[in-house]
Design an enzyme around this catalytic site. Structure first.
Site, PDB file in Angstrom:
ATOM      1  N   ASP A 341       0.836  -1.195   0.000  1.00 37.33           N
ATOM      2  CA  ASP A 341       0.000   0.000   0.000  1.00 37.33           C
ATOM      3  C   ASP A 341       0.875   1.250   0.000  1.00 37.33           C
ATOM      4  O   ASP A 341       2.045   1.216  -0.404  1.00 37.33           O
ATOM      5  CB  ASP A 341      -0.969  -0.048   1.184  1.00 37.33           C
ATOM      6  CG  ASP A 341      -2.260   0.700   0.931  1.00 37.33           C
ATOM      7  OD1 ASP A 341      -2.268   1.935   1.076  1.00 37.33           O
ATOM      8  OD2 ASP A 341      -3.269   0.060   0.585  1.00 37.33           O
ATOM      9  N   ASP A 342       0.332   2.353   0.449  1.00 39.02           N
ATOM     10  CA  ASP A 342       0.971   3.671   0.415  1.00 39.02           C
ATOM     11  C   ASP A 342       2.355   3.634   1.070  1.00 39.02           C
ATOM     12  O   ASP A 342       2.572   2.940   2.061  1.00 39.02           O
ATOM     13  CB  ASP A 342       0.060   4.656   1.154  1.00 39.02           C
ATOM     14  CG  ASP A 342       0.337   6.098   0.799  1.00 39.02           C
ATOM     15  OD1 ASP A 342       1.329   6.364   0.115  1.00 39.02           O
ATOM     16  OD2 ASP A 342      -0.463   6.955   1.208  1.00 39.02           O
ATOM     17  N   ARG A 418      -5.680  16.467   3.492  1.00 41.56           N
ATOM     18  CA  ARG A 418      -4.666  15.400   3.584  1.00 41.56           C
ATOM     19  C   ARG A 418      -3.356  15.840   2.927  1.00 41.56           C
ATOM     20  O   ARG A 418      -2.637  15.046   2.335  1.00 41.56           O
ATOM     21  CB  ARG A 418      -5.182  14.103   2.954  1.00 41.56           C
ATOM     22  CG  ARG A 418      -4.523  12.819   3.480  1.00 41.56           C
ATOM     23  CD  ARG A 418      -5.253  11.589   2.960  1.00 41.56           C
ATOM     24  NE  ARG A 418      -4.669  10.361   3.488  1.00 41.56           N
ATOM     25  CZ  ARG A 418      -3.892   9.533   2.784  1.00 41.56           C
ATOM     26  NH1 ARG A 418      -3.606   9.813   1.529  1.00 41.56           N
ATOM     27  NH2 ARG A 418      -3.434   8.428   3.312  1.00 41.56           N
ATOM     28  N   LYS A 451      -4.363  -0.809  -6.814  1.00 39.09           N
ATOM     29  CA  LYS A 451      -5.405  -0.184  -5.990  1.00 39.09           C
ATOM     30  C   LYS A 451      -5.349   1.312  -6.264  1.00 39.09           C
ATOM     31  O   LYS A 451      -4.406   1.994  -5.870  1.00 39.09           O
ATOM     32  CB  LYS A 451      -5.192  -0.476  -4.507  1.00 39.09           C
ATOM     33  CG  LYS A 451      -6.269   0.133  -3.619  1.00 39.09           C
ATOM     34  CD  LYS A 451      -6.164  -0.347  -2.187  1.00 39.09           C
ATOM     35  CE  LYS A 451      -7.313   0.206  -1.347  1.00 39.09           C
ATOM     36  NZ  LYS A 451      -7.316  -0.362   0.016  1.00 39.09           N
ATOM     37  N   TRP A 452      -6.384   1.832  -6.928  1.00 41.71           N
ATOM     38  CA  TRP A 452      -6.427   3.225  -7.402  1.00 41.71           C
ATOM     39  C   TRP A 452      -7.267   4.030  -6.412  1.00 41.71           C
ATOM     40  O   TRP A 452      -8.468   3.873  -6.345  1.00 41.71           O
ATOM     41  CB  TRP A 452      -7.044   3.252  -8.794  1.00 41.71           C
ATOM     42  CG  TRP A 452      -7.027   4.561  -9.502  1.00 41.71           C
ATOM     43  CD1 TRP A 452      -7.656   5.720  -9.122  1.00 41.71           C
ATOM     44  CD2 TRP A 452      -6.376   4.856 -10.740  1.00 41.71           C
ATOM     45  NE1 TRP A 452      -7.432   6.711 -10.046  1.00 41.71           N
ATOM     46  CE2 TRP A 452      -6.649   6.209 -11.053  1.00 41.71           C
ATOM     47  CE3 TRP A 452      -5.598   4.108 -11.626  1.00 41.71           C
ATOM     48  CZ2 TRP A 452      -6.162   6.815 -12.216  1.00 41.71           C
ATOM     49  CZ3 TRP A 452      -5.120   4.718 -12.778  1.00 41.71           C
ATOM     50  CH2 TRP A 452      -5.396   6.056 -13.062  1.00 41.71           C
ATOM     51  N   ASP A 453      -6.601   4.908  -5.664  1.00 45.79           N
ATOM     52  CA  ASP A 453      -7.269   5.633  -4.583  1.00 45.79           C
ATOM     53  C   ASP A 453      -7.564   7.081  -4.987  1.00 45.79           C
ATOM     54  O   ASP A 453      -7.018   7.601  -5.972  1.00 45.79           O
ATOM     55  CB  ASP A 453      -6.399   5.608  -3.329  1.00 45.79           C
ATOM     56  CG  ASP A 453      -7.215   5.548  -2.038  1.00 45.79           C
ATOM     57  OD1 ASP A 453      -8.396   5.958  -2.064  1.00 45.79           O
ATOM     58  OD2 ASP A 453      -6.677   5.095  -1.021  1.00 45.79           O
ATOM     59  N   ASN A 455      -8.389  10.408  -2.410  1.00 46.12           N
ATOM     60  CA  ASN A 455      -8.562  10.671  -0.986  1.00 46.12           C
ATOM     61  C   ASN A 455      -8.990  12.080  -0.614  1.00 46.12           C
ATOM     62  O   ASN A 455      -8.745  12.514   0.503  1.00 46.12           O
ATOM     63  CB  ASN A 455      -7.269  10.323  -0.244  1.00 46.12           C
ATOM     64  CG  ASN A 455      -7.228   8.860   0.144  1.00 46.12           C
ATOM     65  OD1 ASN A 455      -8.198   8.315   0.660  1.00 46.12           O
ATOM     66  ND2 ASN A 455      -6.113   8.204  -0.123  1.00 46.12           N
ATOM     67  N   ASP A 521     -13.389   2.227   4.467  1.00 47.69           N
ATOM     68  CA  ASP A 521     -12.186   2.201   5.298  1.00 47.69           C
ATOM     69  C   ASP A 521     -12.466   1.599   6.670  1.00 47.69           C
ATOM     70  O   ASP A 521     -11.532   1.282   7.415  1.00 47.69           O
ATOM     71  CB  ASP A 521     -11.637   3.621   5.480  1.00 47.69           C
ATOM     72  CG  ASP A 521     -10.809   4.088   4.292  1.00 47.69           C
ATOM     73  OD1 ASP A 521     -10.465   3.241   3.444  1.00 47.69           O
ATOM     74  OD2 ASP A 521     -10.509   5.291   4.212  1.00 47.69           O
TER      75      ASP A 521
END
Length: 699
Positions: A341-342, A418, A451-453, A455, A521
Site C-alpha cells: 500500500d501507500d 490530507r 489499488k487506485w485511490d 482521498n 475504510d
C-alpha cells in the site's frame, strides 16, 4: 426485444419479466405509457389510445406523462434538459426518426432554435430486465456559429404508474459508514440526493428504489434505478400534485452549467439504468447482480483472489525486507495476492510528500519494485501496489515542476485536504503525463493489481485560462475513464480496484473499468454488516472487497472481536487480510489459514451465487445472508449479542427445491429442502459477536 406499433410511433421494449413502452403523439409529444409487468404490443396500443387528462393554466396535462421533460413550453415539472444560447433558453423539439438496431432503440429529435439534435437511447440486453437509458445532444452547424450551453442534461426521466402511495429507498452515509439503507414514505415535493464533491461520494450511492409501501425482501413490485457516473451527480424524485411520481438523474449536481457545445460537438450522458420486478427487493438485487456480472464488470468470469494488504501493518513505514516477511506469512496462510500500500514511492514517508512522483523510493527499494515482486511471485502469489494518480502533494517533484496542473482559481488560496491537491485530469498534458508514469511503472515490475485511490473531494475546481471552466467537472471524470481504459488495454493482465477513502467512488461507471471496489475504510466486522447489507442492494459480492484486520480494531471504535467473527464478516465479499501478521500468534495464523481454505471452497458460491438476505443486521440480534449456486448453498450468520440466554430463531432458507435433500459436508447431516424453507436452519450461535458458516449441497 423491441417491437414497434401504432403506425410506427409506439415502441415496446421487453425483457423476460417486464416491459417498457413509449408513444409519440401527432403533436410530437413523447409520452410514457408503461413500465412494469410484461405486456403485449396490443396492450401498449390500448394504453396509447387513452386521452391525457385536461390541463389548466396552473397544471400541465403533460406533467407526469412526458417521457423526457424539457425546459420550456406547457410544463412545470423539473426538466431533464435545460439549454440556452445567446438568444434563447428552453427546448422546442420535433421528432425526426426512430432507429432500432439489435437491442437498442434510438429516438431522434431536433430543436431548430438551438440547432440541437437530441437522441434518446434505450437498450434491453438479452436475458435481462434492466433498461439502459442515455441521451446524446449534438450541436449541428447549419451556418450557426454560436455555442449552445447545456445547463442540465439528465440521462433519463423515470415515470412510475399510479399507486395510492410511494416509499423511497436509498443508500446514504459518510466516510467509514457508507451505503446505509434508508426507506421512507415519499411525500409531496422533491427528494434530491447526489454529490457536489467531484466524485460519487460517501454520502449517497447513485441508486434509488421505489415501491408502493408494501414490498418486502421477496415479494411485491419494486422499481429501482442506478446511475453509471463517477463524478458529481444528482437524482431528483418528485411526487407531483396529482400523486404521480417521476425521477430524473444524471451527471452534475446543480444547474450551473454542464458543457458548452460548439458547432459540431456532442455530449453523451452516462447511462441511467432502471429495473422493475415483482419479486421484492431481493429479486431486484439478484437481477442487478446478474446484469453487472454479464454486462458491466470487466473479466467478471474470473473470481477475485484472496489478498493481503500491508497498510494497517506498516502505514508509511514501508521497507523491502519487512514487506518480504509479511509476504512469507501471507503465503503460508494461503493468500493469493500481496499488495504493497501507500509509502513505496517518491519521498513518501508520511502523507505530506511524494504524491505525483510514481517511482520507487530509492532508499526503500534500491533496485525498484521488481525484486520484491519476483519474490512474491516465487511464493505463489500475485503482486499489487497502491497508487493515487489524480492527486499531488505540494512537496513533490511534480508540483514543483507544474503547479499550474492542479485545480485552482487564480489569486485564491489552494485548499489542501490530507496535504494534497487535485490534478486537473481534464487537461490533456496531465493525462499524458500520468499515462507515461503509470505505463512505465507497470512495465518496471511484474505488477498484477493496482489499488487506485482518491482521498479528497473537489474544492477549488477552477481551470484558469479555460473559457468554460465548468467543463472540468465532466472532463475530469471522462479523463479518468480514458486513462483507465488505456491502461487496461495496454496491460490486460492487470486488475484494478477503485478506492476513494473507502466507498467514495462506487457506481456502475467505475465498475465498468475496475475489477472490484474498496467498500469502506471501516474494517470493524460488526460495523461492516450494515454497510455490506446496503451495498448488496445494487452490487454483487464479486466486487465487494472486505478485510480481516487486527483486534481490537485500531482505526475507529477499538472493538475487540474474535478471528472467527472477523473472517465470517469479510467472507461475505472478496476476502482480504489487512492485519499486522508479524504480531499474530502461531495459533492465530493457523486458524486464519483454515478460514482462508474454507473461503476458497465457498468462493464460487459467494462471488457468483444468487444472494438472499435472510435477516438484516441491526437491533443487536441475529443477521444472515445466503448464497445459492446450482445445488450448492452457503449461509453466513452473525450474532451481535444475546440477552437473557434467549435462543436465536432458525433461518428459513430460500431458493431451494422443497422436494430435494441437502447434506452438510462438515457434519454429514441431511436436511430436507421443505423443512429448511418452512422451519429453518438452527445456527447454534450464542453470546456476543458469534458467527458461523454453513455449507449445504443437494443430494
Amino acid at each position: 426485444m423491441i417491437e414497434t406499433g401504432g403506425t410506427g410511433r409506439l415502441w415496446l421494449l421487453s425483457g423476460p419479466g417486464s416491459s417498457y413502452a413509449v408513444h409519440l403523439t401527432e403533436r410530437d409529444e413523447l409520452l410514457h405509457l408503461h413500465w412494469g409487468a410484461r405486456i403485449q404490443l396490443a396492450d401498449a396500443e390500448a394504453l396509447a389510445a387513452e386521452p391525457l387528462p385536461d390541463g389548466s393554466s396552473f397544471e400541465s396535462a403533460l406533467d407526469g406523462h412526458e417521457e423526457y421533460p424539457v425546459e420550456g413550453g406547457p410544463r412545470f415539472v423539473r426538466p431533464a434538459l435545460s439549454v440556452r444560447d445567446a438568444t434563447a433558453r428552453g427546448t422546442e423539439w420535433c421528432f425526426e426518426e426512430a432507429e432500432t438496431e439489435d437491442d437498442e432503440l434510438r429516438l431522434h429529435f431536433h430543436d431548430s432554435v438551438h440547432h440541437l439534435d437530441l437522441t434518446l437511447h434505450y437498450r434491453v440486453r438479452a436475458g435481462s430486465d434492466v433498461v439502459e437509458r442515455w441521451t446524446t445532444a449534438t450541436h449541428v452547424a447549419n451556418g450557426h456559429t454560436g455555442a449552445v450551453e447545456l445547463l442540465r442534461a439528465d440521462s433519463a426521466a423515470w415515470t412510475l404508474p399510479e399507486r395510492d402511495g410511494w416509499r423511497l429507498s436509498h443508500l446514504h452515509g459518510r466516510w467509514a459508514s457508507e451505503t446505509r439503507l434508508a426507506r421512507t414514505a415519499l411525500t409531496a415535493g422533491e427528494k434530491v440526493i447526489g454529490s457536489r464533491r467531484g466524485h460519487t461520494g460517501h454520502h449517497h450511492l447513485p441508486w434509488i428504489g421505489l415501491d408502493a409501501g408494501d414490498a418486502g425482501e421477496e415479494q411485491g413490485e419494486v422499481w429501482t434505478a442506478a446511475l453509471a457516473w463517477s463524478g458529481s451527480w444528482r437524482i431528483a424524485v418528485q411526487q407531483l400534485p396529482d400523486g404521480r411520481v417521476q425521477a430524473t438523474g444524471g451527471a452534475g449536481h446543480d444547474d450551473a452549467g454542464l458543457v458548452l457545445l460548439e458547432p459540431g460537438e456532442s455530449f453523451t450522458t452516462p447511462v441511467f439504468a432502471g429495473l422493475h420486478t415483482d419479486g421484492g427487493f431481493g429479486a431486484a438485487s439478484r437481477a442487478w447482480h446478474a446484469y453487472q456480472l454479464a454486462h458491466v464488470i470487466p473479466d467478471a468470469g474470473q473470481p477475485r483472489p484472496v489478498l493481503y494488504n500491508s497498510w494497517e501493518a506498516t502505514r508509511f513505514d514501508v521497507g523491502e525486507e519487512q514487506q518480504r516477511e509479511l509476504a512469507r506469512r501471507a503465503a503460508a496462510m494461503g493468500v493469493e495476492l500481496f499488495v504493497v500500500d501507500d509509502g513505496w514511492f517518491g519521498a513518501r514517508t508520511s502523507d505530506r510528500a511524494g504524491l505525483g512522483d510514481w517511482t520507487a523510493n530509492p532508499d526503500r527499494f534500491p533496485n525498484g519494485l521488481k525484486p520484491l515482486a519476483d519474490d512474491v511471485h516465487a511464493l505463489g502469489m500475485r503482486f499489487g501496489i497502491w497508487v493515487e494518480p489524480e492527486m499531488v502533494n505540494p512537496d513533490s517533484d511534480l508540483y514543483r515542476a507544474h503547479p499550474d496542473w492542479v485545480q485552482h482559481h487564480t489569486g485564491r488560496r489552494r485548499t489542501e485536504f490530507r496535504n494534497q491537491l487535485i490534478l486537473n485530469l481534464a487537461r490533456e498534458d496531465v493525462r499524458e503525463y500520468l499515462w507515461e508514469q503509470l505505463d512505465a511503472l507497470l512495465h518496471s515490475a511484474p505488477v498484477d493489481y493496482v489499488k487506485w485511490d482518491f482521498n479528497r473531494c473537489f474544492t477549488d475546481a477552477g481551470w484558469p485560462g479555460e473559457p468554460y471552466p465548468q467543463r472540468l467537472w465532466v472532463d475530469h471524470v471522462q479523463g479518468l475513464y480514458g486513462l483507465l481504459d488505456r491502461l487496461r488495454a495496454a496491460h490486460p493482465g492487470v486488475a484494478f480496484e477503485s478506492c476513494s477513502g473507502g466507498g467514495g467512488r462506487v457506481d456502475l461507471g467505475i465498475l465498468s473499468r475496475t475489477d472490484q471496489v474498496w467498500t469502506s475504510d471501516n474494517t470493524d466486522p460488526l460495523d461492516r454488516l450494515p454497510i455490506q447489507h446496503g451495498f448488496s442492494q445494487l452490487h454483487p459480492a464479486r466486487v465487494m472487497a472486505a478485510w480481516v484486520t487486527d483486534s481490537p480494531n485500531s482505526m475507529l471504535n477499538h472493538r475487540a472481536s474474535s478471528l472467527r467473527f472477523r473472517f465470517v464478516s469479510a467472507m461475505a465479499g472478496v476476502l482480504g487480510v489487512g492485519g499486522d501478521l508479524t504480531a499474530w500468534s502461531e495459533e492465530e495464523l493457523a486458524e486464519a489459514k483454515d478460514w482462508v481454505e474454507l473461503y476458497k471452497a465457498i468462493r464460487p458460491v459467494v462471488q457468483y451465487g444468487d444472494l438472499y438476505r435472510l435477516r438484516a443486521p441491526g437491533g443487536g440480534g441475529l443477521s444472515a445472508v445466503q448464497y445459492v449456486r446450482g445445488d450448492e448453498i452457503v449461509v453466513l450468520a452473525w450474532l451481535h449479542s444475546q440477552s437473557f440466554g434467549e435462543p436465536q430463531p432458525p433461518l428459513r432458507l430460500r431458493g431451494l427445491d422443497p422436494a430435494s435433500a441437502y447434506r452438510d459436508p462438515a457434519t454429514g447431516t441431511v436436511h430436507r429442502g421443505a423443512v429448511l424453507a418452512t422451519r429453518g436452519l438452527r445456527t447454534g450461535l450464542v453470546g456476543d459477536l458469534d458467527a458461523a458458516v454453513f455449507r449445504l449441497r443437494g443430494i
